[in-house]
Design a protein around this motif. Structure first.
Motif, short mmCIF file in Angstrom:
data_model
loop_
_atom_site.label_atom_id
_atom_site.label_comp_id
_atom_site.label_asym_id
_atom_site.label_seq_id
_atom_site.Cartn_x
_atom_site.Cartn_y
_atom_site.Cartn_z
N TYR A 45 -18.55 7.37 -21.09
CA TYR A 45 -17.84 6.43 -20.24
C TYR A 45 -18.83 5.71 -19.34
CZ TYR A 45 -13.76 9.02 -21.79
OH TYR A 45 -12.80 9.60 -22.57
N LEU A 46 -18.67 4.40 -19.24
CA LEU A 46 -19.52 3.57 -18.40
C LEU A 46 -18.85 3.32 -17.05
CD1 LEU A 46 -20.71 0.94 -21.02
CD2 LEU A 46 -22.23 2.40 -19.69
N THR A 47 -19.60 3.55 -15.98
CA THR A 47 -19.11 3.27 -14.63
C THR A 47 -20.08 2.33 -13.94
OG1 THR A 47 -20.22 5.26 -13.80
CG2 THR A 47 -17.91 5.47 -14.38
N ASP A 48 -19.53 1.40 -13.18
CA ASP A 48 -20.39 0.45 -12.48
C ASP A 48 -20.63 0.89 -11.03
OD1 ASP A 48 -17.99 -0.15 -11.24
OD2 ASP A 48 -17.71 -2.06 -12.28
N HIS A 49 -21.54 0.17 -10.38
CA HIS A 49 -21.88 0.50 -8.99
C HIS A 49 -20.66 0.40 -8.09
CE1 HIS A 49 -26.39 0.49 -9.28
NE2 HIS A 49 -26.13 -0.22 -10.36
N ARG A 50 -19.83 -0.59 -8.34
CA ARG A 50 -18.68 -0.82 -7.48
C ARG A 50 -17.70 0.34 -7.53
NH1 ARG A 50 -15.91 -6.51 -7.99
NH2 ARG A 50 -16.11 -5.95 -10.19
N ALA A 51 -17.46 0.89 -8.71
CA ALA A 51 -16.54 2.03 -8.83
C ALA A 51 -17.06 3.21 -8.02
CB ALA A 51 -16.36 2.41 -10.30
N TRP A 52 -18.37 3.46 -8.09
CA TRP A 52 -18.95 4.56 -7.32
C TRP A 52 -18.81 4.31 -5.82
CZ3 TRP A 52 -20.73 9.22 -8.90
CH2 TRP A 52 -20.91 9.40 -10.27
#
Length: 431
Positions: free
Chosen positions: A193-200
């Protein structure tokens, strides 16, 4: 897009293409994860970012090393969106490695230090990574797989330090991929699964609003780089706190001891084992609260927690799929009994939870179905193991938890027994 071959649109293998903002999210947070760390390091360069047994890493030291390493990665060919594996046996090395990858605009693929064997080949195939940042003890398993950079080898840093920092740094963007988290369970070919900086950042902001800051640090009791380590690490860094790690993983305390108001983050299974190893009705650990990531949490673990730490609240975050981004949260407070079975949890900001029938249709309140979710605080794409293709569409994928639950009449979500739904339903879907 991630792939192990040249894709039909001409994108390069093993590369996460910078993506357009197609999810109509709220105004983004201004900082990337590495930018957040840089901001803290600029204010408190001599504060301890990591305390690992008797060893420590200062914020300023970590920042300088990460810039040097990121510059070397860029000169070595790492481009914006390239996945880079982080496989370190030391938390201090792992922190520098992750910061460097993010500053270079790459995508971190963190692997637990004990991981060996065929799964490494599978992860390499899924991610398309060509570079690994590792330690001396993890280097041998990569000898015939990828180009490796050994971060506890003085020769590595001697070579890196001889070059000037790259002026293009940092190259990461807050809407770009930060992590590719490879799942333990291959659900219908979905393996990561790919997560971006904004989600973190959104997840961090929600945790700080919910349980408070981590200025006095966060305790972890496991080796790098686990999915439960990542939320603890960034929670500490967002507040200028210290990531406290025992000299021997699995121990009950850290040495030297963290401040009295430090928080602790565990995976559910490891916390259950730790509680079983503690004798007596109480424990000298003075942490102010415990966050469990993974959930739902059995009643036996909840009861044992309050036997050992009678004054420390327990927060349980349900985090399926990638294992790091929570969907729902449940609080257990001292002196306030919770439900007989873990339930009554509430969705987190930026997460839209659904309970659906096998055909995907919502079920009425009180009836059982599979728990699924989508939202800006969750992974924005799934990766197939078969060809490495990205499953993201024009909207964020609907992630399947593989767990059964039902909505209660008070608007909370109750998880049922731990039975899983049929595997045909356990995969990311586009709504």
């Amino acid at each position: 897009m991630v792939a192990q071959q040249t894709l039909s649109d001409g994108s390069r293998a093993g590369h996460v293409e910078p993506r357009a903002d197609r999810r109509r999210l709220p105004q983004p947070l201004p900082l990337t994860l590495d930018g957040l760390f840089t901001s803290t390091a600029g204010k408190f360069p001599m504060a301890r970012a990591v305390q690992e047994g008797q060893h420590h890493l200062f914020y300023g030291e970590a920042e300088n090393r990460a810039v040097q390493l990121a510059s070397a990665l860029v000169r070595g060919g790492v481009q914006l969106g390239d996945p880079v594996i982080v496989h370190c046996a030391d938390h201090r090395q792992a922190v520098v490695a992750q910061l460097a990858v993010l500053k270079a605009g790459g995508v971190c693929v963190p692997l637990p230090s004990a991981l060996r064997g065929a799964r490494l080949d599978r992860i390499t195939e899924i991610s398309g990574a060509r570079v690994v940042l590792c330690s001396t003890v993890t280097r041998p398993v990569w000898s015939y797989r990828l180009m490796s950079w050994v971060l506890d080898d003085p020769a590595t840093w001697s070579t890196i330090a001889a070059e000037r920092p790259d002026r293009s740094l940092p190259r990461s963007g807050h809407t770009e991929a930060a992590y590719l988290l490879v799942s333990d369970a291959d659900r219908q070919g979905v393996s990561g699964y790919l997560t971006d900086h904004r989600a973190w950042q959104q997840t961090l902001a929600a945790r700080i609003r919910r349980v408070g800051g981590a200025h006095d640090g966060v305790i972890v009791h496991h080796p790098p780089v686990r999915t439960t380590t990542l939320p603890a690490m960034w929670w500490a860094f967002a507040c200028g706190g210290t990531l406290h790690v025992p000299s021997r993983y699995g121990g009950a305390t850290c040495s030297p001891a963290p401040k009295r108001n430090a928080a602790a983050v565990f995976g559910l299974d490891e916390y259950a084992r730790l509680l079983q190893s503690l004798s007596g009705a109480s424990h000298p650990d003075s942490r102010r609260l415990t966050v469990l990531i993974g959930g739902p949490c059995p009643r036996t673990v909840i009861d044992r927690h309050f036997e050992v730490l009678p004054r420390a609240p327990l927060w349980v975050e349900f985090a399926p799929a990638d294992g790091a981004m929570p969907w729902t949260i449940q609080e257990f407070s001292p002196g306030k009994p919770g439900p007989e079975y873990p339930g009554a949890s509430r969705p987190l900001p930026g997460v839209h939870v659904q309970v659906v029938a096998p055909d995907g249709s919502p079920v009425p309140t009180g009836q059982t179905g599979e728990v699924r979710a989508t939202g800006s605080s969750l992974p924005y794409a799934g990766i197939r193991s078969a060809d490495g293709a990205c499953l993201a569409g024009d909207t964020a994928p609907l992630l399947a938890s593989g767990r059964l639950g039902r909505w209660r009449h008070d608007g909370t979500l109750e998880f049922c027994d731990p039975s899983t739904v049929p595997s045909s339903a356990a995969r990311p879907r586009n709504p």
